[in-house]
Design a protein around this motif. Structure first.
Motif, PDB file in Angstrom:
ATOM      1  N   LEU A  18       0.858  -1.182   0.000  1.00  0.00           N
ATOM      2  CA  LEU A  18       0.000   0.000   0.000  1.00  0.00           C
ATOM      3  C   LEU A  18       0.894   1.232   0.000  1.00  0.00           C
ATOM      4  O   LEU A  18       1.758   1.383   0.858  1.00  0.00           O
ATOM      5  CB  LEU A  18      -0.877  -0.014   1.253  1.00  0.00           C
ATOM      6  CG  LEU A  18      -1.748   1.208   1.494  1.00  0.00           C
ATOM      7  CD1 LEU A  18      -2.781   1.349   0.390  1.00  0.00           C
ATOM      8  CD2 LEU A  18      -2.428   1.100   2.845  1.00  0.00           C
ATOM      9  N   ARG A  19       0.703   2.105  -0.987  1.00  0.00           N
ATOM     10  CA  ARG A  19       1.539   3.311  -1.072  1.00  0.00           C
ATOM     11  C   ARG A  19       0.773   4.566  -0.665  1.00  0.00           C
ATOM     12  O   ARG A  19       1.182   5.284   0.213  1.00  0.00           O
ATOM     13  CB  ARG A  19       2.104   3.480  -2.496  1.00  0.00           C
ATOM     14  CG  ARG A  19       3.168   2.475  -2.833  1.00  0.00           C
ATOM     15  CD  ARG A  19       4.356   2.686  -1.926  1.00  0.00           C
ATOM     16  NE  ARG A  19       5.376   1.681  -2.184  1.00  0.00           N
ATOM     17  CZ  ARG A  19       6.266   1.319  -1.331  1.00  0.00           C
ATOM     18  NH1 ARG A  19       6.301   1.854  -0.133  1.00  0.00           N
ATOM     19  NH2 ARG A  19       7.149   0.397  -1.615  1.00  0.00           N
ATOM     20  N   ASN A  20      -0.339   4.860  -1.332  1.00  0.00           N
ATOM     21  CA  ASN A  20      -1.114   6.075  -1.047  1.00  0.00           C
ATOM     22  C   ASN A  20      -2.594   5.808  -1.209  1.00  0.00           C
ATOM     23  O   ASN A  20      -2.987   4.960  -2.007  1.00  0.00           O
ATOM     24  CB  ASN A  20      -0.736   7.215  -2.009  1.00  0.00           C
ATOM     25  CG  ASN A  20       0.659   7.714  -1.806  1.00  0.00           C
ATOM     26  OD1 ASN A  20       1.082   7.918  -0.680  1.00  0.00           O
ATOM     27  ND2 ASN A  20       1.383   7.911  -2.900  1.00  0.00           N
ATOM     28  N   GLN A  21      -3.386   6.563  -0.492  1.00  0.00           N
ATOM     29  CA  GLN A  21      -4.826   6.485  -0.669  1.00  0.00           C
ATOM     30  C   GLN A  21      -5.228   7.476  -1.748  1.00  0.00           C
ATOM     31  O   GLN A  21      -4.658   8.567  -1.838  1.00  0.00           O
ATOM     32  CB  GLN A  21      -5.527   6.811   0.641  1.00  0.00           C
ATOM     33  CG  GLN A  21      -6.959   6.387   0.629  1.00  0.00           C
ATOM     34  CD  GLN A  21      -7.466   6.054   2.014  1.00  0.00           C
ATOM     35  OE1 GLN A  21      -6.736   6.141   2.988  1.00  0.00           O
ATOM     36  NE2 GLN A  21      -8.714   5.674   2.089  1.00  0.00           N
ATOM     37  N   THR A  22      -6.193   7.084  -2.574  1.00  0.00           N
ATOM     38  CA  THR A  22      -6.713   7.980  -3.607  1.00  0.00           C
ATOM     39  C   THR A  22      -8.194   8.192  -3.355  1.00  0.00           C
ATOM     40  O   THR A  22      -8.777   7.576  -2.458  1.00  0.00           O
ATOM     41  CB  THR A  22      -6.501   7.377  -5.019  1.00  0.00           C
ATOM     42  OG1 THR A  22      -7.239   6.156  -5.116  1.00  0.00           O
ATOM     43  CG2 THR A  22      -5.033   7.111  -5.299  1.00  0.00           C
ATOM     44  N   ARG A  23      -8.811   9.017  -4.179  1.00  0.00           N
ATOM     45  CA  ARG A  23     -10.235   9.300  -3.999  1.00  0.00           C
ATOM     46  C   ARG A  23     -11.089   8.039  -4.116  1.00  0.00           C
ATOM     47  O   ARG A  23     -12.017   7.836  -3.363  1.00  0.00           O
ATOM     48  CB  ARG A  23     -10.688  10.316  -5.050  1.00  0.00           C
ATOM     49  CG  ARG A  23     -11.595  11.349  -4.513  1.00  0.00           C
ATOM     50  CD  ARG A  23     -11.975  12.363  -5.534  1.00  0.00           C
ATOM     51  NE  ARG A  23     -10.763  12.989  -6.077  1.00  0.00           N
ATOM     52  CZ  ARG A  23     -10.729  13.858  -7.034  1.00  0.00           C
ATOM     53  NH1 ARG A  23     -11.845  14.233  -7.604  1.00  0.00           N
ATOM     54  NH2 ARG A  23      -9.607  14.374  -7.455  1.00  0.00           N
ATOM     55  N   GLY A  24     -10.785   7.184  -5.085  1.00  0.00           N
ATOM     56  CA  GLY A  24     -11.615   6.005  -5.329  1.00  0.00           C
ATOM     57  C   GLY A  24     -10.997   4.707  -4.874  1.00  0.00           C
ATOM     58  O   GLY A  24     -11.470   3.637  -5.217  1.00  0.00           O
ATOM     59  N   GLY A  25      -9.938   4.750  -4.089  1.00  0.00           N
ATOM     60  CA  GLY A  25      -9.282   3.527  -3.642  1.00  0.00           C
ATOM     61  C   GLY A  25      -7.895   3.822  -3.119  1.00  0.00           C
ATOM     62  O   GLY A  25      -7.719   4.658  -2.251  1.00  0.00           O
ATOM     63  N   PHE A  26      -6.888   3.178  -3.736  1.00  0.00           N
ATOM     64  CA  PHE A  26      -5.523   3.457  -3.302  1.00  0.00           C
ATOM     65  C   PHE A  26      -4.531   3.030  -4.379  1.00  0.00           C
ATOM     66  O   PHE A  26      -4.861   2.337  -5.329  1.00  0.00           O
ATOM     67  CB  PHE A  26      -5.193   2.781  -1.973  1.00  0.00           C
ATOM     68  CG  PHE A  26      -5.493   1.303  -1.942  1.00  0.00           C
ATOM     69  CD1 PHE A  26      -4.549   0.382  -2.335  1.00  0.00           C
ATOM     70  CD2 PHE A  26      -6.726   0.846  -1.525  1.00  0.00           C
ATOM     71  CE1 PHE A  26      -4.814  -0.968  -2.312  1.00  0.00           C
ATOM     72  CE2 PHE A  26      -7.004  -0.508  -1.491  1.00  0.00           C
ATOM     73  CZ  PHE A  26      -6.049  -1.415  -1.889  1.00  0.00           C
ATOM     74  N   SER A  40      -9.218  -0.065  -7.007  1.00  0.00           N
ATOM     75  CA  SER A  40     -10.485   0.574  -6.640  1.00  0.00           C
ATOM     76  C   SER A  40     -11.094  -0.116  -5.427  1.00  0.00           C
ATOM     77  O   SER A  40     -10.682  -1.209  -5.040  1.00  0.00           O
ATOM     78  CB  SER A  40     -11.466   0.513  -7.819  1.00  0.00           C
ATOM     79  OG  SER A  40     -11.942  -0.807  -7.986  1.00  0.00           O
ATOM     80  N   ALA A  41     -12.090   0.524  -4.875  1.00  0.00           N
ATOM     81  CA  ALA A  41     -12.770  -0.028  -3.707  1.00  0.00           C
ATOM     82  C   ALA A  41     -13.501  -1.320  -4.041  1.00  0.00           C
ATOM     83  O   ALA A  41     -13.836  -2.092  -3.148  1.00  0.00           O
ATOM     84  CB  ALA A  41     -13.737   1.007  -3.140  1.00  0.00           C
ATOM     85  N   GLN A  42     -13.755  -1.589  -5.324  1.00  0.00           N
ATOM     86  CA  GLN A  42     -14.448  -2.808  -5.732  1.00  0.00           C
ATOM     87  C   GLN A  42     -13.541  -4.035  -5.713  1.00  0.00           C
ATOM     88  O   GLN A  42     -14.018  -5.155  -5.703  1.00  0.00           O
ATOM     89  CB  GLN A  42     -15.046  -2.668  -7.136  1.00  0.00           C
ATOM     90  CG  GLN A  42     -16.305  -1.817  -7.187  1.00  0.00           C
ATOM     91  CD  GLN A  42     -16.002  -0.330  -7.184  1.00  0.00           C
ATOM     92  OE1 GLN A  42     -14.942   0.105  -7.599  1.00  0.00           O
ATOM     93  NE2 GLN A  42     -16.931   0.474  -6.676  1.00  0.00           N
ATOM     94  N   ASN A  43     -12.220  -3.834  -5.739  1.00  0.00           N
ATOM     95  CA  ASN A  43     -11.293  -4.969  -5.725  1.00  0.00           C
ATOM     96  C   ASN A  43     -11.325  -5.660  -4.367  1.00  0.00           C
ATOM     97  O   ASN A  43     -11.460  -5.018  -3.332  1.00  0.00           O
ATOM     98  CB  ASN A  43      -9.854  -4.514  -6.011  1.00  0.00           C
ATOM     99  CG  ASN A  43      -9.643  -4.156  -7.455  1.00  0.00           C
ATOM    100  OD1 ASN A  43      -9.848  -3.013  -7.842  1.00  0.00           O
ATOM    101  ND2 ASN A  43      -9.244  -5.121  -8.247  1.00  0.00           N
ATOM    102  N   ASN A  44     -11.163  -6.979  -4.400  1.00  0.00           N
ATOM    103  CA  ASN A  44     -11.095  -7.754  -3.164  1.00  0.00           C
ATOM    104  C   ASN A  44      -9.634  -7.789  -2.720  1.00  0.00           C
ATOM    105  O   ASN A  44      -8.795  -8.370  -3.392  1.00  0.00           O
ATOM    106  CB  ASN A  44     -11.636  -9.162  -3.403  1.00  0.00           C
ATOM    107  CG  ASN A  44     -11.795  -9.930  -2.124  1.00  0.00           C
ATOM    108  OD1 ASN A  44     -11.579  -9.409  -1.031  1.00  0.00           O
ATOM    109  ND2 ASN A  44     -12.164 -11.190  -2.262  1.00  0.00           N
TER     110      ASN A  44
END
Length: 136
Positions: A18-26, A40-44
Motif C-alpha cells: 500500500l503506497r497512497n490512498q486515492t479518492r476512489g481507492g488506493f 479501486s474499492a471494488q477490488n477484493n
C-alpha cells in the motif's frame, strides 16, 4: 516493513504494498516488478496481517506460519510454489503438522509458499507482530 501494509489483490499475481490512498481507492506497488497500480474499492484485497491458516485447534496468523517456514529454511527461500500438490502438502505438514487438511487446500499452500518466497527475495523477513503502544 510489516505485514500490515502488504496485501494480496484478487485477480492480480504476487503481493503489493500500500503506497497512497486515492479518492476512489488506493495506489499499490507490486513487490514482484515494482509496477504501481490503482486499486479501486471494488477490488477484493486481503492484508497479509489479517490472513490466518486453519489448524485443528485454532486459526494461526499467517505471520506465525511464515515464522515457522523461516525457522525451517534458516531465513532463506523455500520449496517452489510450482512443486507438485503432494510435495507442497508434505512440506506444509512438516512445518505445521496440525493444519486442517479439510479446510486448507493445495492452492492455499501454494499461495503461502509463493508469498513467503516473494517476501524473502525482497528482504521482508520480519514476521513479528507490531508492538502495541502502551497508554501513559
Amino acid at each position: 516493513m510489516s505485514l500490515e501494509k502488504i496485501m494480496s489483490i484478487t485477480g492480480k499475481p504476487g503481493l503489493y504494498v500500500l503506497r497512497n490512498q486515492t479518492r476512489g481507492g488506493f495506489l499499490a506497488e507490486s513487490l514482484v516488478d515494482n509496477k504501481k497500480i490503482n486499486v479501486s474499492a471494488q477490488n477484493n484485497v486481503s492484508l497479509l496481517s489479517e490472513i490466518a491458516i486453519y489448524t485443528t485447534s485454532e486459526e494461526l496468523p499467517l505471520r506465525e506460519v511464515f515464522k515457522k517456514i523461516s525457522e525451517k529454511e534458516n531465513g532463506g527461500e523455500t520449496i517452489n510454489h510450482k512443486s507438485s500438490k503432494d510435495e507442497l502438502e508434505e512440506f506444509f505438514f512438516e512445518i505445521l503438522p496440525e493444519y486442517d487438511e479439510d479446510r486448507v487446500y493445495a492452492s492455499d499452500i501454494k499461495k503461502v509458499v509463493q508469498w513467503y518466497n516473494i517476501l524473502v527475495k525482497k528482504g521482508l523477513t520480519n514476521f513479528e507482530a507490531p508492538k502495541k503502544e502502551t497508554a501513559k
